[in-house]
Every structure is written in C-alpha cells, then in structure tokens.
Design an enzyme around this catalytic site. Structure first.
Site, PDB file in Angstrom:
ATOM      1  N   GLU A 150      36.757  36.277  31.899  1.00  0.00           N
ATOM      2  CA  GLU A 150      35.693  35.949  32.839  1.00  0.00           C
ATOM      3  C   GLU A 150      34.347  36.366  32.257  1.00  0.00           C
ATOM      4  OE1 GLU A 150      36.216  36.840  37.114  1.00  0.00           O
ATOM      5  OE2 GLU A 150      34.335  37.979  36.934  1.00  0.00           O
ATOM      6  N   PRO A 173      26.602  34.308  33.592  1.00  0.00           N
ATOM      7  CA  PRO A 173      25.347  33.943  32.922  1.00  0.00           C
ATOM      8  C   PRO A 173      24.481  35.177  32.682  1.00  0.00           C
ATOM      9  CG  PRO A 173      25.766  32.503  34.800  1.00  0.00           C
ATOM     10  CD  PRO A 173      26.736  33.635  34.905  1.00  0.00           C
ATOM     11  N   TRP A 217      29.745  32.421  39.449  1.00  0.00           N
ATOM     12  CA  TRP A 217      28.747  31.677  40.219  1.00  0.00           C
ATOM     13  C   TRP A 217      28.279  32.615  41.309  1.00  0.00           C
ATOM     14  CZ3 TRP A 217      27.564  26.283  40.148  1.00  0.00           C
ATOM     15  CH2 TRP A 217      26.934  25.777  41.291  1.00  0.00           C
ATOM     16  N   HIS A 221      33.601  29.187  38.892  1.00  0.00           N
ATOM     17  CA  HIS A 221      33.669  29.765  40.241  1.00  0.00           C
ATOM     18  C   HIS A 221      32.667  29.071  41.144  1.00  0.00           C
ATOM     19  CE1 HIS A 221      35.485  33.860  38.816  1.00  0.00           C
ATOM     20  NE2 HIS A 221      35.990  32.818  38.180  1.00  0.00           N
ATOM     21  N   ASP A 261      29.717  35.808  49.902  1.00  0.00           N
ATOM     22  CA  ASP A 261      29.332  36.922  50.767  1.00  0.00           C
ATOM     23  C   ASP A 261      29.205  36.483  52.214  1.00  0.00           C
ATOM     24  OD1 ASP A 261      29.224  38.565  48.586  1.00  0.00           O
ATOM     25  OD2 ASP A 261      27.075  38.261  48.251  1.00  0.00           O
ATOM     26  N   ASP A 301      45.048  39.110  55.468  1.00  0.00           N
ATOM     27  CA  ASP A 301      44.662  38.603  54.150  1.00  0.00           C
ATOM     28  C   ASP A 301      45.742  37.716  53.554  1.00  0.00           C
ATOM     29  OD1 ASP A 301      42.145  39.815  54.084  1.00  0.00           O
ATOM     30  OD2 ASP A 301      42.977  41.708  53.387  1.00  0.00           O
ATOM     31  N   LYS A 348      45.049  29.022  52.096  1.00  0.00           N
ATOM     32  CA  LYS A 348      44.453  28.421  50.896  1.00  0.00           C
ATOM     33  C   LYS A 348      45.491  27.583  50.149  1.00  0.00           C
ATOM     34  CE  LYS A 348      41.403  32.424  50.292  1.00  0.00           C
ATOM     35  NZ  LYS A 348      41.091  33.592  49.438  1.00  0.00           N
ATOM     36  N   GLN A 368      41.500  40.199  42.882  1.00  0.00           N
ATOM     37  CA  GLN A 368      40.451  41.188  42.678  1.00  0.00           C
ATOM     38  C   GLN A 368      41.010  42.325  41.820  1.00  0.00           C
ATOM     39  OE1 GLN A 368      38.947  43.708  46.061  1.00  0.00           O
ATOM     40  NE2 GLN A 368      37.155  42.401  45.789  1.00  0.00           N
TER      41      GLN A 368
END
Length: 599
Positions: free
Chosen positions: A21, A24, A54, A81, A113, A166, A173, A184
């Site tokens: 990963e 930028p 992202w 992402h 977020d 969760d 999803k 994570q």
C-alpha cells in the site's frame, strides 16, 4: 487483471502473495522519488499488486489517480481506494470512468470518515452511508468490470460500539458484490484468527488479506494504534518500551514482529498479506528476506543497479524517463529522481524531515485530520469565542492540563521542557500559537533519552526553531528584526518562512534564497555519513503550511454555521499566517527566544 484472478493463480501451488500500500506524497519531488522506489520494489520484491490510497472526500483524488496510472505503467496491477462519504456522485462516476480508461480493474470500497456536520457534508450523496452502499453502486453502474475489495476489522471498527455488528456489515458488503477483504492493522494474531473463524462460520466466503504495518517509529506506531483502538499485546509493549528512543532498534523489532505474525498466520493457513508500507522500502524488504520469500542475493544486485543514476554510469529505465518528462504539473514533473535504498527517510525524526522523501510528513498513515473524533474534540476545546480563548487552549496544552490541540494529539516531547517557559510566553503574551518547536542542542549522545536518535555511539545536533500562527503585521516585524540582526552582525543568524492560506510557494515571505535548504537536526554516527533528519526549506514548509491550514478548516467545521466559534475560526483561517523561524547558532540556547521575546 483482477485481484481475484491473481489470488486464484497463486492458490494452486500454495505460494504466498502480498500487496504493497502506498499513498500520494506531499511534494512533487517526493512523488518522483516514490516512483523510482516503487519501480525497484515492484521488480525486486515482487508484490502481487499495489494499493493506492484515497483521502476522505477525495481531496487527493487527482494525485491518487496519477499515482495509480504511474504504478500501472511500471508493470504491476493496481487497486485504488475509494471513499464514498462526503463524495459527490459525479466525482465518483468520473473517477470510475477514469480507472477504466487506465485499464485498472480493482478498487477498495470504503465508507470513509464519519460526517462532522450537516453543512460540511451537504455535497455527499445520501445513498452512501456504509461501504456496502458503495459496493452496490459500483456493481449497478459497472457490472463485473471491477474487482471490488472492502475493509475488515478484526478488533472492530473504532466507531462501532457493538463489535458483533461489524461482522454483519462485512457480510452485507459480500452480499452487495465484494470480492475480497483487506483488514485494518492489528498486532494480535489470535484475535485475527478468532474473528476470521467467526466470520466464515457466519457465511464469509471471499478471500481475506490481513493488514501488516511494520513499525517504523515508536511515535507513529503509538499514534496509529491509538486512533484505530488497536490492542497491543503485553509482550509487544515490553519489547518496545526499553528501545522507544532508539529508532534503529524500533525498526529492527518492527521487522521481527511482522515476521513472527506472518509465520503464525501462515501456520493457520493464511497465504495472502497486505503490507502498509508508508511509502518506505527497507522494512518490507527485510521481512520478505527473513521469510525467504525473496532471495537475499537480489538485494546485492539491486544495490549495483540502483545505488546510482546516470552520473554513476547507470542507464535509466525508459519508463521512469517517460514519467519524468511528462507534462508540467503532472506526476512526472520533477527535477530529478534520486531515491536510493540508503536514503534520507531511514530516521524520520521531527516534524519536517526531508521533503524529498516519499514518506515525508505522514509516518502514521492517517493523513491530515484532527486525530480526534468530533465528540472528543468538542469536549476538549469547547467553543472559543475570541483569540484569547485559543491562546488559553495552547497555554493549557503546554502546561499539561489539556491533552491535545488541533495540531497535536500527543503529549509534549521531553525536549520541550527546556524551552517551555518561552513557548508559554509566546502564546500568552503575544497570541502566537505555537505548533512546532525544538531547542538548540550541541552534541547530545545519540543514546540520550531526550534528544537521541539513530544508532548508539553517535552525537545529535539541533538548531532552535519555532513555528506559530501570527498576524501579517507580526510577520513584518519579525522580518524587520531579522534584517536588523543581519546588518549589525553581518551574519544571517535568523531565517524564516511565512505564508498564509492563499500564498503559493513562490509568494512566501522569506529571507532564504531560492533553492536554500536549512538542516536543523542532524546526527553523526560511527561508520556512517552525517544523517540529516529535519530540513526546513521552501518545499517542505509549503507542504506543511497547506496541512496546517487544512486543520484549521477541519476544526472550523465542527461547529454549525453562523455560530460565534465557526465565524471566529473562519476569520482566523483567512487572517493568520504560519511562520517558521530558525536561529542558526546551535551553541546559543537562548538566541532564538531572546530574538522573539525582546521588544
């Protein structure tokens, strides 16, 4: 090529696969150096694909897309992402269409977020409340073209009070069309195994890649694990605590811990892994070598091939040459590509570091934010109604009764005690809000608990500097005083950079010359070249200025429109200047503070 096809091709021979990963960089030269570094990593460390992050709301969207295309052009599959909260649907559609033009088929669909206020989020599409909503939207609009990954949280999402929910969200999803999961970061492999077993028992069928973040610095590790609410096993704490001041030892332990975790997960049948590199190379390289997933001999050939550039008689990869000569303002617009395996970000100490580093300014992986939840921030900072209220917040932070300000959510470093009375006076007497500083140091041992960094047996030096928000008139007075000192002493003892929210690099107020670089922290170690960990120059100051003012805006948006606090913070964003002032005599401990405080 889709990620799922890559995973399927590796499953036949029980071979490991792993991803890197990257994000930028904050500066153009950091980006250019990341491309050189990434090219080396792709062809010698052999990642199966690369992730490009992202930021929330797509604030780095252009840079992320440029970086994704550049990585794709270097010959590796890419997963970009995407976040959906605070994202206009038109921008999301444009991004997905651009990825198709680039031939990129993989995305990681993230919620992003949580909203901080109705006004701030008015542009977002109300359909996007969860990551599953983004997965569903991509499937409806693009069918099976994209391979879609999603996030998993072995210890529960930090915003979730009910950890069992969760797993439900993860299954939602999958039902919406997700193809794989990246988790994570975590440190407890047993917790990961338990979470994965429970998820699979409830119906999870898609591949899961555990997120591994090698520890690069003790400070960065502490920050990211705190923000993610990551459980740290006692044995990890016991190993880190005695060495937290030795950057090299911390990195070594980070490699050891990652290798141990991967081996434990391998024994449980895990074959795919996701490395959060933080744009750094060495730790991941050492992990892969210690696992025998790459041959150590490759490091030797790599050193011969990349430790120089054209000046050393090495031919440049034509792909990098093409990237470098791309149109002005693009990702390849750079003056040079100088990254090498032994580079400037081995000991990333201090606020600035070296702006040439691909990792410059972001060693916790979190990016620009308040580092606190909205409720925590409001509880700590209340509702300031005048500049004096903000000065009081900074004074309370310096004196220890307030645990965080918007620009720092950590306790003060121990070195600050040497200059604490000066900082308090700047905030209390002048309403100059200090967001970075260090005292002068003349040859402290590298093992010193307060000032040391790097290997044992060396010495550390520092020039005193301070950075703070002040008025334009204050900047002018500081400039006049600096010119007076130079006239009287015939020496440039004081240098500074100052800019407001609107000023670009070329319009900064400064007494530095174009191209000047000011080393303010450096170390000398046995058998090594001088290591410069903190540079203040135009490029680094400009990048930090943009971040510093964006934090003002983040703080502003905690409050409703047309409130006293919102109006105050909005006006301060426009009126205040950020200034960084350096005193060049590191043997004069009081020089900077006398200059600033004497009328």
């Amino acid at each position: 090529m889709k990620v799922t096809d890559i995973i399927a091709s590796r499953s036949d021979d029980d071979a490991p696969y792993y991803t890197f990963e990257i994000f930028p960089p904050k500066t153009a030269q950091g980006t250019a150096n990341l491309l050189a570094r990434l090219d080396r990593m792709i062809h010698t460390l052999h990642p199966s694909w690369v992730h490009v992050t992202w930021s929330a709301g797509g604030t780095t969207s252009e840079k992320s897309l440029d970086l994704a295309k550049a990585a794709k052009d270097l010959g590796v599959e890419v997963c970009v992402h995407l976040t959906c909260t605070n994202m206009q649907t038109a921008k999301l559609d444009e991004t997905l269409d651009t990825l198709k033009q680039f031939g990129i088929q993989n995305v990681l669909a993230l919620r992003g977020d949580a909203p901080r206020g109705e006004e701030y989020w008015v542009a977002s599409d109300k359909r996007f409340q969860h990551g599953s909503d983004l997965v569903k939207y991509i499937r409806e609009r693009h069918g099976d073209y994209f391979c879609i990954g999603v996030a998993g949280y072995p210890e529960g999402h930090c915003d979730s009070s009910d950890k069992t929910s969760d797993t439900k969200y993860l299954l939602d999803k999958q039902d919406a069309g997700a193809d794989f999961v990246v988790t994570q970061l975590f440190c407890d492999t047993k917790a990961f195994g338990k979470w994965l077993d429970e998820a699979q028992e409830k119906g999870l069928r898609i591949p899961v890649l555990p997120g591994i973040m090698p520890i690069q610095t003790f400070q960065g590790f502490s920050r990211i694990t705190h923000m993610c609410r990551t459980f740290i096993p006692d044995e990890v704490i016991q190993r880190l605590e005695p060495i937290k001041g030795d950057d090299l030892a911390v990195k070594d332990y980070g490699v050891e811990l990652a290798v141990d975790m991967i081996q434990e997960l391998w024994q449980e049948g895990v074959r795919g892994f996701h490395f959060c590199t933080l744009n750094l190379e060495k730790s991941v390289q050492r992990i892969l070598e210690n696992l025998d997933w790459i041959a150590p001999t490759e490091r030797k050939s790599r050193k011969r091939a990349t430790n120089g550039d054209a000046a050393n008689g090495q031919a440049e990869d034509p792909r990098l040459s093409a990237l470098r000569s791309s149109s002005a303002g693009g990702i390849g617009d750079s003056r040079r590509m100088t990254d090498s395996p032994a580079s400037w970000d081995e000991f990333p100490n201090g606020r600035f570091g070296d702006a040439r580093s691909p990792a410059y300014g972001d060693l916790d992986g979190w990016g620009v934010s308040l580092k606190l939840t909205p409720s925590e921030a409001l509880q700590k900072w209340g509702a300031p109604s005048c500049p004096a209220d903000i000065s009081q917040l900074f004074v309370r932070y310096l004196e220890g009764s307030l645990k965080a300000v918007p620009w720092s959510d950590e306790p003060l470093r121990s070195e600050t005690s040497d200059i604490l009375p000066y900082l308090v006076r700047l905030n209390k007497e002048k309403d100059w809000w200090t967001v970075g500083s260090q005292p002068a140091v003349d040859g402290a041992p590298s093992e010193d608990d307060t000032y040391g960094f790097g290997p044992a047996g060396g010495y550390v030096f520092q020039k005193a500097f301070v950075e703070f928000f002040c008025s334009y008139d204050d900047v002018m007075r500081i400039q006049e005083k600096a010119e007076k000192v130079e006239r009287e002493t015939r020496k440039r003892k004081i240098t500074f950079y100052a800019g407001n929210v609107e000023s670009e690099s070329k319009s900064l107020i400064t007494n530095m010359q174009a191209g000047d670089a000011n080393a303010v922290t450096w170390g000398i170690f046995p058998g090594k070249e001088i290591v410069t960990t903190t540079l203040i120059e135009e490029m680094s100051f400009t990048a930090w200025k943009e971040e510093a003012f964006s934090i003002w805006t983040e703080w502003e948006h905690l409050y409703p429109l047309k409130t006293v606090t919102r109006d105050l913070l909005s006006s301060l964003v426009k009126d205040r200047w950020l200034i960084s002032v350096v005193h060049h005599d590191f043997k004069d401990a009081k020089g900077l503070w006398d200059f600033l405080l004497d009328e």
